[in-house]
Design an enzyme around this catalytic site. Structure first.
Site, PDB file in Angstrom:
ATOM      1  N   GLU A   1       0.820  -1.214   0.000  1.00  0.00           N
ATOM      2  CA  GLU A   1       0.000   0.000   0.000  1.00  0.00           C
ATOM      3  C   GLU A   1       0.858   1.269   0.000  1.00  0.00           C
ATOM      4  O   GLU A   1       0.412   2.336   0.404  1.00  0.00           O
ATOM      5  CB  GLU A   1      -0.977  -0.017   1.181  1.00  0.00           C
ATOM      6  CG  GLU A   1      -1.966  -1.177   1.075  1.00  0.00           C
ATOM      7  CD  GLU A   1      -2.609  -1.576   2.394  1.00  0.00           C
ATOM      8  OE1 GLU A   1      -2.211  -1.042   3.439  1.00  0.00           O
ATOM      9  OE2 GLU A   1      -3.498  -2.432   2.372  1.00  0.00           O
TER      10      GLU A   1
ATOM     11  N   ASP B   1      -0.518  -5.348   9.335  1.00  0.00           N
ATOM     12  CA  ASP B   1      -1.516  -4.559  10.049  1.00  0.00           C
ATOM     13  C   ASP B   1      -1.404  -4.854  11.532  1.00  0.00           C
ATOM     14  O   ASP B   1      -1.233  -6.023  11.927  1.00  0.00           O
ATOM     15  CB  ASP B   1      -2.934  -4.956   9.624  1.00  0.00           C
ATOM     16  CG  ASP B   1      -3.377  -4.330   8.319  1.00  0.00           C
ATOM     17  OD1 ASP B   1      -2.668  -3.458   7.807  1.00  0.00           O
ATOM     18  OD2 ASP B   1      -4.439  -4.736   7.816  1.00  0.00           O
TER      19      ASP B   1
ATOM     20  N   HIS C   1      -0.309   0.236  10.597  1.00  0.00           N
ATOM     21  CA  HIS C   1       0.715  -0.742  10.244  1.00  0.00           C
ATOM     22  C   HIS C   1       1.855  -0.734  11.261  1.00  0.00           C
ATOM     23  O   HIS C   1       2.073   0.244  11.972  1.00  0.00           O
ATOM     24  CB  HIS C   1       1.303  -0.451   8.859  1.00  0.00           C
ATOM     25  CG  HIS C   1       0.340  -0.620   7.735  1.00  0.00           C
ATOM     26  ND1 HIS C   1       0.364   0.171   6.605  1.00  0.00           N
ATOM     27  CD2 HIS C   1      -0.687  -1.487   7.558  1.00  0.00           C
ATOM     28  CE1 HIS C   1      -0.599  -0.215   5.777  1.00  0.00           C
ATOM     29  NE2 HIS C   1      -1.249  -1.217   6.340  1.00  0.00           N
TER      30      HIS C   1
END
Length: 596
Positions: free
Chosen positions: A342, A366, A534
């Site tokens: 991401e 995550d 994260h």
């Protein structure tokens, strides 16, 4: 060992043996030459035998040609170091010296000073003198002074001094290695994630790096125009088909891809990885006429946007991200890359810190769910044990595939303990076991309409790890938070029950912190105080090294559970108040980023 994959040489450490300049009839200087040079050689040996660059080569250490007693000799040393590419200096002495005349005055070198604790000559007095000079001139320097008095003829380096020298050198090499390299963002902002809104000023001013950007369409251009090495792609594809086991498809029948579509997607994701590697490091073996593309971006870290524009139409890049972050692929064991899913550049930068301090593959995840002991009992009937019980629960670390495959815990050290280790220690058995522990499940077509694959494994071993995260706070700037703890081994049935409540096709790690005071009273407090979605997770308890590295980079640490006696920052931090955390904030603000 591997070759250096980056443009430019690795940073060199220069040892500066400084000495009392007085000669005269009592031959003060002459009487100290052997001891002073002995300290320099001992420090050089300690560093070169214990520290390595990320490609596995021992850290290069050079020593000044002579001891340094006056300014002219300091200038000669500086000239030698300049031509040798020295970015880090360690000044050593057993005696009084002329502080301002012998100090390293280069504002861009990272500085440490070791003053010998002995009674015959006042090495500690010089240490205090020169550190005061550095503070007055605005040049942060680390002071190293042993706890116990040594005899004048004692050539050993005490354990506490060894620890500080190595911590300083390890962090300094990490900081200097980043200089001049690139963060490569492929794509741009992902789903409103703050870390993927790449802050170019941060990379330039704090890390000395540049940010390079290419659109994701560059992958398609290189595929369509055949801008990759066909032989390498075929080797990669053959290896992937042999070693990467395809897992289950959880998607409902009406959105499942056909067998042909899945086969094409597998070829697509392998080719994507080949091309991303080329973007990072270049490739001299591209087809003729592609000399511009062959150069690469000299990327020491990077990120791929993916969601949503890419993954709504094309297969995801979980395969590429997971294997780039791992310490092996079709080349065999090799230096891990740093790839942020991401395009979370701040998590990518944290992974880079971790990697350069440990030379090991990193977990991107995550920070997804806190499981209390009570909730685990309610859902599974299981009573927590050990460290998870002490912390009142654990945190589920899980993401769609960017965790290194090494995180399964199947590699073992010389004593047979599960670990994540440098690539040069990875055996063929280690690599095979990691690959066997991983399956590649069809991507969740709710998240990834274009299909693809996600790596799936569970971290079965209990291992020491450190979770860290960089955040940028308006009015403060960058801050780092970190927590040392352990991965948790749960019974298989408990893991399955909890795992199935989220995405059962993604890599799964259970983490519990070492608890104590402040935000570390429980695992819940860590989760509740974490600053972003994260985290970057590294093997080993490396919090003290991260704190030292951040002080070099002038990044304050806002949350940690490292014992106070392990915190090692430049000596001038002590002038900014009595509380360690406040000192850090005030000193970092006063000095500001090194490259601004």
């Amino acid at each position: 060992m591997a070759t250096n994959r980056y443009v430019g040489e690795y940073p060199v450490i220069g040892i500066r043996p400084v000495i009392d300049a007085r000669r005269g009839p009592l031959q003060v200087r002459q009487s100290l030459e052997e001891q002073t040079m002995g300290m320099a050689h001992a420090a050089a040996k300690l560093i070169s035998e214990n520290l390595r660059y990320s490609n596995g080569e021992p850290v290069k250490v050079i020593i000044a040609d002579t001891t340094i007693g006056r300014g002219a000799e300091a200038a000669k040393c500086a000239d030698k170091f300049k031509h040798a590419g020295v970015d880090i200096t360690l000044t050593v002495t057993p005696c009084w010296c002329y502080g301002a005349e012998t100090m390293d005055m280069d504002p861009m070198t990272i500085k440490g000073v070791w003053g010998f604790n002995g009674t015959e000559r006042p090495g500690a007095v010089y240490l205090a003198c020169v550190l005061a000079g550095y503070a007055q001139k605005g040049l942060p320097a680390f002071g190293i002074y042993g706890h116990d008095v040594q005899e004048a003829d004692d050539t050993s380096i005490p354990c506490d001094v060894q620890e500080k020298i190595l911590r300083f050198a390890r962090a300094a090499v990490a900081a200097a290695t980043m200089r001049g390299k690139s963060y490569l963002q492929i794509g741009a902002t992902c789903m409103g994630i703050a870390g993927s809104m790449v802050n170019i000023d941060f990379f330039e001013e704090y890390l000395g790096m540049r940010v390079e950007s290419v659109d994701e369409v560059e992958l398609l251009r290189r595929m369509n125009e055949h801008i990759y090495n066909e032989d390498e792609y075929q080797r990669a594809l053959a290896w992937a088909k042999e070693k990467c086991k395809i897992g289950f498809d959880k998607n409902p029948e009406f959105v499942r891809k056909s067998e042909k579509e899945m086969e094409e997607a597998f070829e697509f994701v392998v080719k994507s990885m080949v091309i991303i590697k080329d973007l990072y490091q270049g490739n001299p073996n591209l087809p003729e006429g592609r000399e511009e593309e062959a150069i690469g971006f000299n990327a020491i870290a990077g990120g791929f946007q993916g969601q949503r524009q890419w993954t709504d139409h094309f297969p995801n890049t979980d395969f590429a991200e997971a294997l780039l972050n791992s310490s092996f692929d079709w080349e065999g064991a090799r230096e891990p890359f740093v790839t942020a899913t991401e395009n979370d550049s701040l998590n990518g930068a944290t992974m880079l810190f971790n990697k350069l301090l440990t030379n090991t593959a990193q977990i991107f995840a995550d920070v997804r769910t806190y499981w209390s002991a009570e909730a685990v009992k309610r859902v599974t009937g299981y009573e927590l044990e050990g460290k998870a019980k002490e912390a009142g629960g654990f945190i589920h670390l899980i993401n769609s595939g960017a965790a290194c495959l090494d995180a399964c815990g199947k590699a073992v050290d010389k004593d047979g303990n599960p670990c994540i280790k440098p690539f040069w220690e990875m055996t063929e058995k280690d690599v095979d076991e990691c690959l066997k522990a991983t399956t590649w499940c069809a991507a969740d077509n709710g998240y990834f309409r274009g299909g693809g694959f996600s790596s799936r494994f569970v971290t079965e071993a209990a291992m020491p790890v450190t979770m860290a995260r960089l955040n940028i706070v308006k009015g403060v700037g960058p801050v780092l938070q970190l927590v040392e703890g352990w991965t948790v081994r749960l019974p298989d049935e408990v893991t399955d029950t909890l795992w199935k409540r989220t995405d059962y096709t993604w890599p799964c790690t259970w983490f519990t912190p070492r608890v104590g005071e402040g935000p570390f009273k429980s695992a819940y407090d860590v989760m509740n105080n974490w600053g972003a979605n994260h985290g970057a997770i590294s093997y080993g308890h490396i919090g003290a090294d991260l704190i030292t590295l951040c002080s070099i980079l002038r990044i304050p640490v806002c949350m940690h559970n490292v014992p106070e006696d392990k915190i090692f920052r430049p000596a001038c931090w002590n002038a900014y108040g009595m509380d360690k955390e406040g000192q850090d904030y005030r000193a970092c603000k006063a000095y500001g980023p090194m490259y601004k």
